[in-house]
Design a protein around this motif. Sequence first.
Motif, short mmCIF file in Angstrom:
data_model
loop_
_atom_site.label_atom_id
_atom_site.label_comp_id
_atom_site.label_asym_id
_atom_site.label_seq_id
_atom_site.Cartn_x
_atom_site.Cartn_y
_atom_site.Cartn_z
N LEU A 8 -10.72 -10.21 -51.57
CA LEU A 8 -11.98 -9.48 -51.44
C LEU A 8 -13.18 -10.35 -51.77
O LEU A 8 -13.09 -11.28 -52.56
CB LEU A 8 -11.98 -8.28 -52.40
N ARG A 9 -14.31 -10.00 -51.18
CA ARG A 9 -15.56 -10.67 -51.53
C ARG A 9 -16.08 -10.12 -52.86
O ARG A 9 -16.58 -10.86 -53.69
CB ARG A 9 -16.60 -10.43 -50.44
N ASP A 10 -15.95 -8.81 -53.05
CA ASP A 10 -16.48 -8.15 -54.25
C ASP A 10 -15.52 -7.04 -54.69
O ASP A 10 -15.35 -6.06 -53.97
CB ASP A 10 -17.86 -7.59 -53.95
N LYS A 11 -14.90 -7.20 -55.87
CA LYS A 11 -13.97 -6.18 -56.38
C LYS A 11 -14.66 -4.87 -56.69
O LYS A 11 -14.03 -3.83 -56.73
CB LYS A 11 -13.27 -6.69 -57.65
N LYS A 13 -16.55 -3.21 -54.89
CA LYS A 13 -16.62 -2.39 -53.68
C LYS A 13 -15.23 -2.05 -53.14
O LYS A 13 -15.06 -1.78 -51.97
CB LYS A 13 -17.42 -3.12 -52.60
N SER A 16 -13.98 1.15 -50.84
CA SER A 16 -14.07 1.23 -49.38
C SER A 16 -12.72 1.01 -48.71
O SER A 16 -12.52 1.38 -47.56
CB SER A 16 -15.08 0.19 -48.86
N ASN A 31 -10.23 -12.02 -57.13
CA ASN A 31 -10.68 -10.97 -56.21
C ASN A 31 -9.56 -10.66 -55.23
O ASN A 31 -9.69 -10.84 -54.03
CB ASN A 31 -11.94 -11.41 -55.47
N ASP A 49 -12.75 -5.24 -42.17
CA ASP A 49 -13.64 -4.69 -43.20
C ASP A 49 -14.56 -5.80 -43.71
O ASP A 49 -14.10 -6.91 -43.98
CB ASP A 49 -12.79 -4.14 -44.35
N ASN A 51 -15.83 -6.40 -46.53
CA ASN A 51 -15.55 -6.85 -47.89
C ASN A 51 -14.24 -7.65 -47.97
O ASN A 51 -13.92 -8.19 -49.01
CB ASN A 51 -15.48 -5.65 -48.84
#
Length: 66
Positions: A8-11, A13, A16, A31, A49, A51
């Motif tokens: 993931l880019r950002d945990k 988020k 989603s 991540n 997605d 993210n």
Amino acid sequence: MVRAIVRLRDKEKINSLEKHGFIVYVSPILNVAGIELNKLGSLSELKNDPNVISAEIEDEGSLSIS
């Protein structure tokens, strides 16, 4: 059900991803998350997605992040 390992880019988020399946675990350090997909076709949707950096089917006993 099929399990996938997702980078993931950002945990923060991660909620989603719930539309694709059940979130099994979230790494406290990396991540990375594990998700149990509703169907195998969801993997391609998951990869699209914004993210998600990468998503791969989880193999028994291995974790490979490329």
